[in-house]
Write a protein that holds these residues in place. Structure first.
Motif, short mmCIF file in Angstrom:
data_model
loop_
_atom_site.label_atom_id
_atom_site.label_comp_id
_atom_site.label_asym_id
_atom_site.label_seq_id
_atom_site.Cartn_x
_atom_site.Cartn_y
_atom_site.Cartn_z
N GLY A 186 0.83 -1.20 0.00
CA GLY A 186 0.00 0.00 0.00
C GLY A 186 0.86 1.25 0.00
O GLY A 186 1.96 1.26 -0.56
N TYR A 187 0.35 2.27 0.67
CA TYR A 187 1.08 3.53 0.67
C TYR A 187 0.73 4.37 1.90
O TYR A 187 -0.28 4.14 2.57
CB TYR A 187 0.81 4.33 -0.60
N VAL A 205 11.27 -10.61 5.66
CA VAL A 205 11.80 -11.06 4.38
C VAL A 205 12.04 -9.87 3.46
O VAL A 205 13.03 -9.80 2.75
CB VAL A 205 10.83 -12.07 3.72
N ARG A 206 11.12 -8.92 3.49
CA ARG A 206 11.23 -7.74 2.63
C ARG A 206 10.57 -6.56 3.35
O ARG A 206 9.52 -6.71 3.95
CB ARG A 206 10.51 -8.00 1.30
N PHE A 207 11.19 -5.41 3.26
CA PHE A 207 10.60 -4.18 3.79
C PHE A 207 11.11 -3.02 2.96
O PHE A 207 12.27 -2.62 3.05
CB PHE A 207 10.97 -3.98 5.27
N ASP A 208 10.25 -2.51 2.09
CA ASP A 208 10.61 -1.40 1.22
C ASP A 208 9.61 -0.26 1.39
O ASP A 208 8.40 -0.49 1.39
CB ASP A 208 10.62 -1.85 -0.25
N VAL A 209 10.13 0.94 1.53
CA VAL A 209 9.32 2.15 1.59
C VAL A 209 9.96 3.11 0.61
O VAL A 209 11.06 3.63 0.85
CB VAL A 209 9.28 2.74 3.01
N LYS A 249 5.08 9.74 -8.83
CA LYS A 249 3.99 10.55 -9.41
C LYS A 249 3.17 11.33 -8.39
O LYS A 249 2.49 12.27 -8.77
CB LYS A 249 3.05 9.64 -10.21
N VAL A 250 3.24 10.94 -7.12
CA VAL A 250 2.41 11.59 -6.10
C VAL A 250 3.31 12.16 -5.02
O VAL A 250 3.95 11.41 -4.28
CB VAL A 250 1.39 10.59 -5.49
N ALA A 251 3.34 13.47 -4.91
CA ALA A 251 4.19 14.13 -3.91
C ALA A 251 3.77 13.72 -2.50
O ALA A 251 2.59 13.72 -2.17
CB ALA A 251 4.09 15.64 -4.06
N GLY A 252 4.76 13.34 -1.69
CA GLY A 252 4.50 12.98 -0.31
C GLY A 252 4.04 11.55 -0.10
O GLY A 252 3.87 11.12 1.03
N ARG A 253 3.86 10.81 -1.16
CA ARG A 253 3.41 9.42 -1.03
C ARG A 253 4.62 8.49 -1.04
O ARG A 253 5.53 8.63 -1.85
CB ARG A 253 2.47 9.03 -2.17
N TYR A 254 4.59 7.54 -0.12
CA TYR A 254 5.59 6.47 -0.08
C TYR A 254 4.88 5.15 -0.30
O TYR A 254 3.90 4.85 0.40
CB TYR A 254 6.30 6.43 1.28
N ASN A 255 5.34 4.39 -1.25
CA ASN A 255 4.80 3.06 -1.49
C ASN A 255 5.48 2.08 -0.55
O ASN A 255 6.70 2.10 -0.39
CB ASN A 255 5.00 2.65 -2.95
N ALA A 291 -3.18 -3.05 2.25
CA ALA A 291 -3.85 -4.34 2.10
C ALA A 291 -2.92 -5.39 2.68
O ALA A 291 -1.72 -5.36 2.44
CB ALA A 291 -4.14 -4.62 0.63
N ILE A 292 -3.50 -6.30 3.45
CA ILE A 292 -2.72 -7.37 4.05
C ILE A 292 -3.22 -8.70 3.53
O ILE A 292 -4.43 -8.96 3.54
CB ILE A 292 -2.82 -7.32 5.59
N ARG A 293 -2.28 -9.50 3.08
CA ARG A 293 -2.60 -10.82 2.54
C ARG A 293 -1.79 -11.85 3.32
O ARG A 293 -0.59 -11.67 3.53
CB ARG A 293 -2.25 -10.88 1.06
N GLU A 294 -2.45 -12.91 3.73
CA GLU A 294 -1.79 -13.95 4.51
C GLU A 294 -2.05 -15.30 3.85
O GLU A 294 -3.14 -15.57 3.38
CB GLU A 294 -2.34 -13.95 5.94
N TRP A 295 -1.01 -16.11 3.81
CA TRP A 295 -1.18 -17.47 3.30
C TRP A 295 -0.33 -18.41 4.13
O TRP A 295 0.68 -18.02 4.71
CB TRP A 295 -0.89 -17.56 1.81
N PRO A 296 -0.73 -19.68 4.21
CA PRO A 296 -0.03 -20.63 5.06
C PRO A 296 1.36 -20.97 4.52
O PRO A 296 1.63 -20.85 3.34
CB PRO A 296 -0.92 -21.88 5.03
N ASP A 297 2.20 -21.39 5.44
CA ASP A 297 3.54 -21.85 5.09
C ASP A 297 3.41 -23.17 4.36
O ASP A 297 2.93 -24.15 4.93
CB ASP A 297 4.38 -21.98 6.35
#
Length: 95
Positions: free
Chosen positions: A6-7, A36-40, A45-51, A86-92
């Protein structure tokens, strides 16, 4: 696995404080057990928005991250800033 995408839309008057605090927040999160991953990343295209894109190995790791953030300097600095996630969860599949 749990994935959050999300953002966050940072108001103009808070952008400097967020930009200053963000590197430490990213560093601390990436060092957490189960991250495992953390990107901000600034949206081009949108000032002030972080994905935001996060991936944690399990619910326990994700919940621990959320608790740490809530009690952290980042949690204080970013409090009240609009987010759309949005949060998505799936089993191992290895179990």
């Amino acid at each position: 696995m749990i994935e959050l995408t999300g953002y966050i839309d940072v108001p103009e008057g808070r952008r400097e404080a967020i930009a200053t605090a963000l590197p430490l927040h990213i560093e601390l999160t990436r060092a957490e057990t189960g991250c495992v991953r953390f990107d901000v990343i600034p949206d081009p295209k949108v000032a002030g928005r972080y994905n935001v894109s996060e991936l944690f190995t399990d619910r326990e790791s994700f919940d621990a991250h959320q608790a740490r953030v809530k009690a952290s300097a980042w949690g204080e600095i970013s409090a009240g800033i609009p987010r759309e996630y949005a949060i998505r969860e799936w089993p191992d599949l290895k179990k």
